[in-house]
Write a protein that holds these residues in place. Structure first.
Motif, short mmCIF file in Angstrom:
data_model
loop_
_atom_site.label_atom_id
_atom_site.label_comp_id
_atom_site.label_asym_id
_atom_site.label_seq_id
_atom_site.Cartn_x
_atom_site.Cartn_y
_atom_site.Cartn_z
N LYS A 172 0.86 -1.28 0.04
CA LYS A 172 0.23 0.18 -0.02
C LYS A 172 0.89 1.15 -0.18
O LYS A 172 0.73 2.15 -0.75
CB LYS A 172 -0.79 0.07 1.29
CG LYS A 172 -2.21 -0.89 1.27
CD LYS A 172 -3.00 -1.09 2.40
CE LYS A 172 -3.88 -2.14 2.27
NZ LYS A 172 -4.82 -2.27 3.62
N ALA A 173 2.21 1.21 1.03
CA ALA A 173 2.89 2.37 0.82
C ALA A 173 3.29 2.52 -0.62
O ALA A 173 3.62 3.63 -1.07
CB ALA A 173 3.79 2.15 1.85
N ARG B 107 1.16 4.16 -2.86
CA ARG B 107 0.95 5.58 -2.50
C ARG B 107 2.11 6.36 -2.82
O ARG B 107 1.75 7.65 -3.50
CB ARG B 107 0.65 5.86 -0.67
CG ARG B 107 0.57 7.19 -0.45
CD ARG B 107 -0.01 7.09 0.92
NE ARG B 107 1.15 6.86 2.09
CZ ARG B 107 0.95 5.37 2.42
NH1 ARG B 107 0.04 4.69 2.23
NH2 ARG B 107 1.98 5.36 3.17
N HIS B 108 3.40 5.80 -3.04
CA HIS B 108 4.57 6.56 -3.48
C HIS B 108 4.82 6.09 -4.60
O HIS B 108 6.18 6.15 -4.90
CB HIS B 108 5.75 6.42 -2.37
CG HIS B 108 5.45 6.96 -1.09
ND1 HIS B 108 5.38 8.25 -0.85
CD2 HIS B 108 4.91 6.24 0.09
CE1 HIS B 108 5.08 8.47 0.38
NE2 HIS B 108 4.76 7.31 1.19
N VAL C 67 10.55 3.05 0.80
CA VAL C 67 9.17 3.32 1.12
C VAL C 67 9.03 2.42 2.22
O VAL C 67 8.36 3.02 3.40
CB VAL C 67 8.31 2.65 0.06
CG1 VAL C 67 6.84 2.37 0.42
CG2 VAL C 67 8.47 3.64 -1.26
N GLN D 208 7.59 4.17 5.73
CA GLN D 208 6.24 3.84 6.46
C GLN D 208 6.68 3.52 7.71
O GLN D 208 5.57 3.94 8.50
CB GLN D 208 5.93 2.37 5.48
CG GLN D 208 4.76 1.73 6.09
CD GLN D 208 3.57 2.57 5.74
OE1 GLN D 208 3.67 3.53 5.15
NE2 GLN D 208 2.23 2.39 6.42
N ASP E 34 6.69 6.71 9.41
CA ASP E 34 5.47 7.57 9.24
C ASP E 34 4.65 7.36 10.38
O ASP E 34 4.11 6.33 10.42
CB ASP E 34 4.97 7.28 7.86
CG ASP E 34 3.98 8.45 7.57
OD1 ASP E 34 3.80 9.25 8.28
OD2 ASP E 34 3.24 8.20 6.50
N ARG F 251 -3.26 6.72 7.68
CA ARG F 251 -3.87 7.05 6.15
C ARG F 251 -5.12 5.89 6.11
O ARG F 251 -5.83 6.09 4.84
CB ARG F 251 -2.64 6.76 5.31
CG ARG F 251 -1.52 7.56 5.44
CD ARG F 251 -0.10 7.36 4.46
NE ARG F 251 0.86 8.07 4.78
CZ ARG F 251 1.05 9.26 4.04
NH1 ARG F 251 -0.09 9.58 3.51
NH2 ARG F 251 1.99 9.99 4.23
#
Length: 552
Positions: A41-42, A45-46, A297, A301, A304, A308
């Motif tokens: 998913k990360a 997203r990136h 990433v 993640q 972070d 989200r």
């Protein structure tokens, strides 16, 4: 519902997670699958950053391939095959064997400086520009060593000698000898920018090895007791042929049966470069790009703390996710997207299908929470933003409209009395309409207060744009409770509360609500913000039932 029981967060022991009975692990992934899912998913997203990094790595690899000079490798194959010397006895005598130690010794002979120097000099490679500048014939005179004793001088090697030695080292570094497995087959390879030179050097090295072996036998035959003129002539002929092949960079023109080795593969001129290996380098660049991008990433993640996904609310903050709201915007005449007008909240299904589904989920979650407490109407619902501009006003208006469509009555109270730019003051504000600040200062007007019609929803603004707010307006005053009690008769009351970070009065107002819902903006609100807001509300006795993930 025990709202005051606290658990310690495994990721941050300095903070506590509120315990909600609604939180359940059913359907929530855990373990390696959860890590992989979060990483994917990360990465999605990136995806643009990862794609840019992969393209950059491939571009660097392509630039390296384009700017690196090509090199060619030629390989000659030699078979070590000792022969029984003439006059060694009967026909049945066994031929000399070649053991592993002898084979390794022959490899060292092929790598020896004497053999390579013979090839280097025979092919006249000292002036080849590939190994360095040409050697100057004029050498400088010896220079005295200043560190020497008085009256004594030590000589340094001339520059031409040092330069020639460096050229020979550059030459020998490109020479490779390798035994094929455990066999007696030896591969003699040489790498050069010139394919012809690579072929000549490889063949010359093999010929030099044959010449050394034959020359040694010729010397032994001359000095031995079994001296035979014919034997000497045969060995001398083979030695001359091998020496000529060394100087020409080829293999001997005549057979060399006495060399204890046999050439089974001559070095051919390479047709394509052996380095750089373009496909391998480009593939390595792509692999580094993909792996490096995913690792970056994953690191981002892990570091972070922003919320989200609904899973972040449940797993990292320990708060039930009541609904997920998408970003609602509209296209303007020039094609740009801007936030939707709040008046469109009169019909939430016209904003976005997913937004309307989120509002329905929120209504269902609130009704379930009220049913567990024996309530279903005349209740107060508080929406608290986790950060500034979390979208509580749009959600509150949409929820009020949906409750009215279900046959009930809903009113919205804007409690941010210290905000001079409230979006609810936009449009034609009726001067006769009351405001929350005025009713708190003058409780006698509560019964006759006229609400402001905002797109079909009855709204009590926090303040009037025409009158200043008195310093006595306070959400903790009894007059504020009187306003709530009056408006909740016969319907729902929705409190639009400012974030706790901007107004501590939100804690007092949240205590007067039957249910409290936190609104967290996806990608902006952090886990720490959620924990601070949740624990702050629960600490004063507010009934927090969960959170909304807005602009997901």
């Amino acid at each position: 519902m025990n709202m005051h029981s606290l658990n310690r967060s495994p990721s941050d022991p300095s903070r506590s997670l509120p315990s909600f009975p609604e939180v359940t692990s059913v359907g929530v992934q855990d373990g390696p699958l959860a890590v992989i899912s979060a990483a994917l998913k990360a990465a999605r997203r990136h995806r643009y950053a990862v794609a840019a990094w992969v393209i950059f790595c491939i571009g660097c690899a392509a630039l390296y391939v384009a700017t690196t000079a090509s090199s060619y490798t030629a390989t000659a194959v030699l078979l070590l095959e000792p022969r029984r010397p003439a006059g060694s006895g009967s026909e049945g005598a066994l031929a000399p064997s070649l053991d592993v130690g002898r084979a390794e010794s022959e490899l060292q002979v092929l790598r020896s400086e004497r053999l390579l120097a013979n090839v280097f000099n025979s092919l006249q490679l000292a002036n080849n520009p590939e190994f360095g500048p040409e050697t100057s014939e004029k050498s400088e005179a010896p220079t005295p060593d200043p560190k020497g004793l008085p009256g004594q001088q030590t000589t340094q090697p001339p520059d031409s000698v040092i330069l020639e030695q460096r050229k020979f080292e550059n030459f020998s570094d490109r020479f490779t000898v390798r035994r094929v497995g455990q066999s007696y087959v030896v591969e003699v390879s040489y790498t050069s920018k010139d394919p012809t030179l690579a072929r000549r050097v490889a063949n010359a090295a093999v010929s030099a090895y044959l010449w050394q072996s034959i020359a040694a036998k010729a010397d032994a035959a001359k000095n031995g007791a079994e001296f035979l003129q014919g034997r000497v002539n045969a060995l001398s002929s083979q030695a001359r042929a091998a020496a000529t092949a060394v100087s020409e960079g080829t293999l001997p023109a005549t057979p060399t049966p006495d060399a204890d080795a046999r050439v089974i593969g001559a070095a051919l001129q390479p047709l394509k470069p052996s380095a750089p290996r373009k496909a391998l380098i480009l593939g390595l660049g792509a692999t580094i790009g993909v792996v490096g991008g995913l690792l970056a990433v994953a690191l981002l993640q892990a570091l972070d703390r922003r919320v989200r996904t609904p899973q972040d609310l449940v797993q990292r903050a320990g708060i039930p996710c009541l609904a997920v709201m998408p970003e609602v915007s509209r296209k303007t005449a020039n094609g740009r997207r801007e936030p939707v007008d709040l008046r469109n909240a009169a019909a939430p299904w016209l904003l976005d299908v997913r937004f309307a589904a989120g509002i329905r989920d929120l209504r269902t979650s609130i009704q379930l929470a009220l049913a567990s407490r024996g309530q279903d109407a005349e209740c107060v619902i508080a929406l608290v933003g986790c950060t500034r501009h979390s979208g509580t006003t749009l959600i509150g208006l949409s929820l009020a409209r949906l409750l009215q469509e279900g046959g009930g009555t809903a009113r919205l109270i804007d409690t941010n009395i210290h905000n001079t730019t409230s979006p609810l003051l936009a449009g034609n504000f009726d001067a006769d309409s009351a405001s929350l600040a005025e009713l708190i200062n003058n409780p006698g007007r509560i019964a006759s207060a006229k609400l402001h019609d905002f797109g079909g929803v009855s709204v009590l603004p926090a303040r009037s744009p025409y009158k200043p707010v008195s310093s006595g307006a306070f959400l903790g005053s009894p007059a504020f409770q009187s306003v709530i009690d009056h408006m909740r008769r016969g319907g729902y009351v929705i409190l639009d509360l400012p974030p706790l970070s901007t107004s501590a009065e939100s804690r007092v107002a949240a205590r007067r609500a039957d249910v409290v819902v936190i609104v967290a903006e996806a990608g902006r609100a952090t886990v720490d913000d959620l924990l601070d807001v949740t624990n702050g509300l629960i600490g004063v006795g507010a009934n927090v039932i969960g959170a909304i993930l807005n602009r997901a």
